[in-house]
Design a protein around this motif. Structure first.
Motif, PDB file in Angstrom:
ATOM      1  N   TYR A  40       0.814  -1.213   0.000  1.00  0.00           N
ATOM      2  CA  TYR A  40       0.000   0.000   0.000  1.00  0.00           C
ATOM      3  C   TYR A  40       0.849   1.265   0.000  1.00  0.00           C
ATOM      4  CZ  TYR A  40      -3.952   3.016   0.906  1.00  0.00           C
ATOM      5  OH  TYR A  40      -4.914   3.994   0.783  1.00  0.00           O
ATOM      6  N   THR A  84     -12.381   5.981  -8.595  1.00  0.00           N
ATOM      7  CA  THR A  84     -12.824   6.693  -7.397  1.00  0.00           C
ATOM      8  C   THR A  84     -12.596   5.916  -6.116  1.00  0.00           C
ATOM      9  OG1 THR A  84     -14.973   5.734  -7.862  1.00  0.00           O
ATOM     10  CG2 THR A  84     -14.634   8.028  -8.558  1.00  0.00           C
ATOM     11  N   SER A 140      -7.823  12.689   4.900  1.00  0.00           N
ATOM     12  CA  SER A 140      -9.025  13.330   4.349  1.00  0.00           C
ATOM     13  C   SER A 140     -10.011  12.340   3.750  1.00  0.00           C
ATOM     14  CB  SER A 140      -8.615  14.350   3.287  1.00  0.00           C
ATOM     15  OG  SER A 140      -7.827  13.727   2.299  1.00  0.00           O
ATOM     16  N   ASP A 166     -11.946   2.639   0.174  1.00  0.00           N
ATOM     17  CA  ASP A 166     -11.924   4.051   0.545  1.00  0.00           C
ATOM     18  C   ASP A 166     -12.088   4.929  -0.683  1.00  0.00           C
ATOM     19  OD1 ASP A 166      -9.387   4.475  -0.714  1.00  0.00           O
ATOM     20  OD2 ASP A 166      -8.364   3.772   1.081  1.00  0.00           O
ATOM     21  N   ASP A 167     -12.239   6.231  -0.464  1.00  0.00           N
ATOM     22  CA  ASP A 167     -12.382   7.156  -1.588  1.00  0.00           C
ATOM     23  C   ASP A 167     -11.086   7.945  -1.812  1.00  0.00           C
ATOM     24  OD1 ASP A 167     -12.546   8.803   0.618  1.00  0.00           O
ATOM     25  OD2 ASP A 167     -14.399   9.807   0.016  1.00  0.00           O
ATOM     26  N   ALA A 168      -9.965   7.385  -1.375  1.00  0.00           N
ATOM     27  CA  ALA A 168      -8.684   8.064  -1.578  1.00  0.00           C
ATOM     28  C   ALA A 168      -8.347   8.273  -3.057  1.00  0.00           C
ATOM     29  CB  ALA A 168      -7.571   7.297  -0.859  1.00  0.00           C
ATOM     30  N   LEU A 183     -10.303   8.931  -5.588  1.00  0.00           N
ATOM     31  CA  LEU A 183     -11.038  10.135  -5.988  1.00  0.00           C
ATOM     32  C   LEU A 183     -10.337  11.374  -5.449  1.00  0.00           C
ATOM     33  CD1 LEU A 183     -13.510  11.858  -6.853  1.00  0.00           C
ATOM     34  CD2 LEU A 183     -14.576  11.212  -4.681  1.00  0.00           C
ATOM     35  N   GLN A 184     -10.018  11.344  -4.168  1.00  0.00           N
ATOM     36  CA  GLN A 184      -9.407  12.534  -3.556  1.00  0.00           C
ATOM     37  C   GLN A 184      -8.032  12.814  -4.160  1.00  0.00           C
ATOM     38  OE1 GLN A 184      -9.592  12.858   0.677  1.00  0.00           O
ATOM     39  NE2 GLN A 184     -11.821  12.753   0.725  1.00  0.00           N
ATOM     40  N   ARG A 185      -7.301  11.772  -4.499  1.00  0.00           N
ATOM     41  CA  ARG A 185      -5.998  12.010  -5.139  1.00  0.00           C
ATOM     42  C   ARG A 185      -6.178  12.603  -6.521  1.00  0.00           C
ATOM     43  NH1 ARG A 185      -4.730   6.619  -3.183  1.00  0.00           N
ATOM     44  NH2 ARG A 185      -3.598   6.845  -1.210  1.00  0.00           N
ATOM     45  N   ARG A 186      -7.137  12.102  -7.266  1.00  0.00           N
ATOM     46  CA  ARG A 186      -7.337  12.608  -8.624  1.00  0.00           C
ATOM     47  C   ARG A 186      -7.749  14.076  -8.631  1.00  0.00           C
ATOM     48  NH1 ARG A 186      -8.485   8.506 -12.973  1.00  0.00           N
ATOM     49  NH2 ARG A 186      -7.519   6.629 -12.148  1.00  0.00           N
ATOM     50  N   LEU A 234     -18.072  15.551   0.116  1.00  0.00           N
ATOM     51  CA  LEU A 234     -17.078  14.535   0.476  1.00  0.00           C
ATOM     52  C   LEU A 234     -16.641  14.662   1.929  1.00  0.00           C
ATOM     53  CD1 LEU A 234     -14.827  14.536  -2.739  1.00  0.00           C
ATOM     54  CD2 LEU A 234     -16.691  12.953  -2.129  1.00  0.00           C
ATOM     55  N   GLU A 235     -17.197  15.648   2.637  1.00  0.00           N
ATOM     56  CA  GLU A 235     -16.885  15.885   4.049  1.00  0.00           C
ATOM     57  C   GLU A 235     -15.392  16.137   4.253  1.00  0.00           C
ATOM     58  OE1 GLU A 235     -19.016  12.899   6.377  1.00  0.00           O
ATOM     59  OE2 GLU A 235     -20.929  13.645   5.603  1.00  0.00           O
ATOM     60  N   ALA A 236     -14.874  16.941   3.328  1.00  0.00           N
ATOM     61  CA  ALA A 236     -13.451  17.275   3.378  1.00  0.00           C
ATOM     62  C   ALA A 236     -13.221  18.778   3.266  1.00  0.00           C
ATOM     63  CB  ALA A 236     -12.707  16.557   2.252  1.00  0.00           C
ATOM     64  N   PRO A 284      -8.279  21.075 -10.922  1.00  0.00           N
ATOM     65  CA  PRO A 284      -8.536  19.634 -11.041  1.00  0.00           C
ATOM     66  C   PRO A 284      -9.999  19.283 -11.302  1.00  0.00           C
ATOM     67  CG  PRO A 284      -7.239  20.115  -9.069  1.00  0.00           C
ATOM     68  CD  PRO A 284      -7.690  21.435  -9.620  1.00  0.00           C
ATOM     69  N   ARG A 337     -11.520  13.097 -14.961  1.00  0.00           N
ATOM     70  CA  ARG A 337     -10.589  12.444 -14.034  1.00  0.00           C
ATOM     71  C   ARG A 337     -11.172  11.177 -13.433  1.00  0.00           C
ATOM     72  NH1 ARG A 337      -6.206  15.882 -11.613  1.00  0.00           N
ATOM     73  NH2 ARG A 337      -5.964  17.533 -13.156  1.00  0.00           N
ATOM     74  N   ILE A 338     -12.482  11.153 -13.240  1.00  0.00           N
ATOM     75  CA  ILE A 338     -13.067   9.931 -12.691  1.00  0.00           C
ATOM     76  C   ILE A 338     -13.708   9.107 -13.810  1.00  0.00           C
ATOM     77  CG2 ILE A 338     -13.346  10.926 -10.393  1.00  0.00           C
ATOM     78  CD1 ILE A 338     -16.332  11.181 -10.934  1.00  0.00           C
TER      79      ILE A 338
END
Lengths: 339, 339, 339, 339
Positions: B198, C250, C270, C324-326, C328-331, D166-168, D249, D331-332
């Motif tokens: 990871y 995503t 996040s 997780d939605d990491a 998506l958040q990275r993109r 996204l609660e971020a 982005p 992106r997605i």
């Protein structure tokens, strides 16, 4: 270490060589083995020979009427100015045309003198004015013509030493291109940094911008000089506006403005380069050897050297155009700078 | 076209060459100029010469005790098997070590025979078993040792002809590495396709997987043979599991399984290649010239040829390992296949 | 700050709102506004309800017979387990089929119990065995069936809360797929890390590997446990073997092994996540709130929390699957970890 | 399908919902469920309300004095103009400053009227002139001030509905920035398409160009109008000059010129958009509903609609600025156009 004669003969007959005899040549310590030497060609010397080629050699027979700069460190038949860079000076007389062809190697043209010439690339007709950069990427059809009243001279830079070495260099002859109406279309589509035609967003495999007019490059350098700190380099890279990457896969182009009296040192690095003087005069010091350059001169900078260039005028800026093989080295991950 | 003598002399004195005299050599029509010729080296012939080198040359003097395959189309001092590929056969005797060094060029090792040897790369100690592929990418420290009871022989492939040509080939000697405890750690971190540690997600500039055991590659080929159509190639590329890209920037590695009796043709393409026979025997036809290959033989395939390989056994599969310069050609956008 | 009534009315009639009244809600200091709360669903409670749905609801009427986990912090009609993650538990009885459809949202299936089910994705028929991960990326046709003798239950995870919020969520019904002969073909084409079918090299827009068998994932975790330091996480990300990127645009998938007695803390970050217990039992502490988990339980981890998971067995390893939605958040470049 | 009451209650108590009851809402056929409706805000109506906010609300209390456009299809507290786009109109009076802060969400400012204002982003002070686009990407410090004699009004566009969902979404307050001397430095470093500062080559994670002056954009549109076919769209995307990618982005920016009398249709697509009228007047037809727009009006275009815009002047060009969520959707990998 002397080997028995029969063993040496057996190796030879089997097309074998002992690595240990050559290992230090192949991968020396400290510095690479280099044949390329620092060198300068004066335009004042080159020009008459190029002009005379115009009298001696009909364009129809020459296909391309160019004199090739052969680095003194290499046998002349190698046609290498730097390890991976071919440099020629090409002449086209009024009324002449250099016929349509395309090849594996990538090329760029930097116009030295003369007005009214054109290069047509994949159907787009591009004016050739002094200082302009014109790209003819590998695989693109291109032809040159000069219909107005004066000879046009340009510098060619190609990656053909590399492509030839890889045994992949070929060409193809084509019919005369019928250039689309839109003269210099790419310059109208790509003008302002950060703005691209909406429909071309995301294209990463094309060369959308083929001509960079010197007028604009010079202006951008002068703008940059105001936008950076006084002791920072005024140095712009030519890039593909759709990707931000250097505009050819192997060769990098950049333009350097030296303010009056400015002296600028570059770190020792693994790439080689060729400098062309667009305007001004000054000096180049390459690993301690000095060269005095004037307008349109060409300087070859080998790999792994220290380079300092200086503008000796206290009143006028000088402008240099640079070609290097840094993009190739970056793509194969061997590019290095040494601080 | 004969030029006046004084003009020829003037060009020579200025280190200039007329392009028109060489243009067709540099960029020929139809096919590139190629010096590399198709060639086969028989292991049965090579092996005795390599074994004798073990008697003649102490490892301490050799640094690397290897015989280099020099393509018959090139002068032997060029040390090129193919345009951009160096191929050597290297021997390490029990108790010997090839000292730690690193260089600009990238290398790979494909183990031919012998058990118990190790290559240590950047502190990771990797077993060398027959058929294993071990990477030593450019800039990585590497040393070899053999502590058990039998000689180990492997094939080296490097991009050093390219790096040398670019005048960027250097090396550095290092202290003995103290390999970290985790023998062959990368193979435990990267085992199943589609699973990566990871914390290494998103790393794109590393070589996380340095050893590809033959046992696994052979198994993967046999699995693939069940997963593809009967007439599809059983051909796996070795890649970097963090990027999906070929594992070295310039050289591509792949493994091909030929089912009993299978004959397989490859399209003419711009890249050159070297084949190493891991198991089995058969034929290779390169632009109409035939070579019969047996276990551990090495075949050189020039650029722009048609290649057919055939397994002449009707009962056993044959396995070939291939190295080519397609990644280099793809990175500089000249790679082509001709249908 | 009280606004005049007429002004408030004028704003309302024009569909306007004063930002200053909401700015701290929209972009609070220190921590984001979160509705999602930490939560645990016990399989022992869920399972009977799911089984009963099998009695109450014919598959023909349900299209998909699933119970959706609705985070207690959200209104139940939102169908969100975490901000961008939908989680359902789905049941298919022997002899049933969930018909072919496709949708904008991406989905993954993680098999909980039952043997003999299949998911067919774009013509590839994939076995569903406990612990297997099966991808049905956005736009891919997929159907499920169970022909053998026991019910199959799996966990669905989708990014549909996001796609629905973007007002881009659609579906399409399709004819029954005629699965190609090669059962589970992608697993035979992609087995060993670092080996990919040669012809698929360089494909970056496909999902070549759709099924990750648990048997292999578990083995890879056990291998990794031997390959990393004793105090390092044994944590594998599921990736696309052709790109090294997470396997959906995503949603990220990973598998975590907790050695006997191991307690592992994750940095506040996040992204939100959902944990599914594959094997074992233990505790999760989320910002100070404790949850005891057992086999097949599901735990929701909100954004910006501290998470510690612990294996309470001193003899057996525990295994967790995480979504997780990491990715998506990275993109969209908002992913952060806080040390 | 009616479920037994006790079952319904059991589901509710366990925070579960039956998917089959909602599946068609969540993933409908043919078109997505959309709350966003086509809408137009007239500047002539908005402006007085915004001016009045200047009288009612001291900037010190407001932090940002903006009126938010709330799509009539959504509850007003949602603050969404389009599914993922927040649109506000902001006012800064002479002598005022909007203090320094930064947040997870990305924002852009498009100046509507007033001269002499500045936005300072990460230490770079940027003039705000009508039609200018200024970026404040997520995580960048930014403050606004207006020291000259007239109010400045701009349109804000943010992706905050997405980030909040996204609660971020978080923010941080900062000290007053001390802007570096070089006013609008990025515009001097990035002027001509295809030229970038040499030292910034290859940077892919920065936002080097933060201000796009309208004067240049308008000129580029007029140039493009000459460079493309008469029936082609004159439509420029704003991009990051170091990458060629859209400059934020999640949100895409573009500028459209409508020649006198020109009518232009856009394909139905999965993204939503907001149009701002920079100059001119005309009509927009969205899935058959017509809106007449004039200078500075704002039009919201939902996902999956057909859009036609027309310039009703027969003598003057009209200019539209567009913001959309296509970059997020690309992106997605859910972005689609329907022919």
């Amino acid at each position: 270490m002397t080997l028995p004669t029969d063993y040496v003969a057996a190796l030879a007959s089997q097309h074998l060589a002992p690595l240990w005899a050559s290992i230090r040549t192949l991968i020396p310590y400290d510095l690479p083995a280099r044949s390329t030497v620092p060198a300068l060609w004066r335009y004042v010397d080159l020009r008459p020979l190029l002009v005379r080629s115009g009298e001696l050699v009909p364009i129809e027979l020459a296909e391309r009427r160019a004199l090739v700069l052969c680095n003194p460190g290499h046998p002349r038949e190698n046609l290498r100015a730097a390890p991976a860079i071919f440099i020629g000076l090409q002449l086209l007389l009024p009324g002449e045309a250099a016929t349509n062809h395309r090849h594996t190697a990538s090329a760029l043209r930097f116009i030295v003198e003369g007005s009214g010439g054109h290069t047509t690339v994949d159907g787009e007709k591009l004016p050739m004015e002094p200082g302009d950069l014109i790209l003819t990427p590998g695989g693109c059809w291109h032809e040159h013509d000069q219909q107005s009243g004066e000879p046009v001279i340009w510098m060619d830079a190609l990656d053909v030493p590399l492509i030839y070495y890889l045994e992949a260099s070929m060409s193809e002859a084509g019919e005369l291109q019928h250039a689309a109406a839109g003269l210099d279309a790419s310059a109208t589509r790509f003008r302002r940094a950060g703005l691209v035609p909406y429909r071309e967003l995301g294209s990463r495999d094309r060369y959308p911008l083929l001509r960079f007019p010197w007028r604009d490059t010079k202006q951008a350098l002068q703008d940059l000089a105001r936008g950076v700190a006084h002791d920072s380099a005024v140095h712009l890279a030519y890039v593909n506006p759709l990707t931000g990457e250097e505009c050819l896969p192997t060769l990098g182009c950049s333009a350097l403005m030296l303010r009056p009296g400015e002296e600028r040192s570059f770190p020792r690095r693994s790439a080689s380069a060729v400098l062309h003087v667009v305007e001004g005069s000054g000096d180049a010091e390459i690993d301690g050897v000095s060269f005095a350059w004037a307008e349109h001169d060409i300087v070859v900078v080998p790999t792994h050297v220290e380079l300092t260039v200086a503008n000796r005028s206290s009143t006028s800026a000088a402008f240099l155009f640079m070609v290097d093989d840094a993009p190739l080295q970056r793509r194969i991950r061997i590019y290095r700078e040494f601080s």
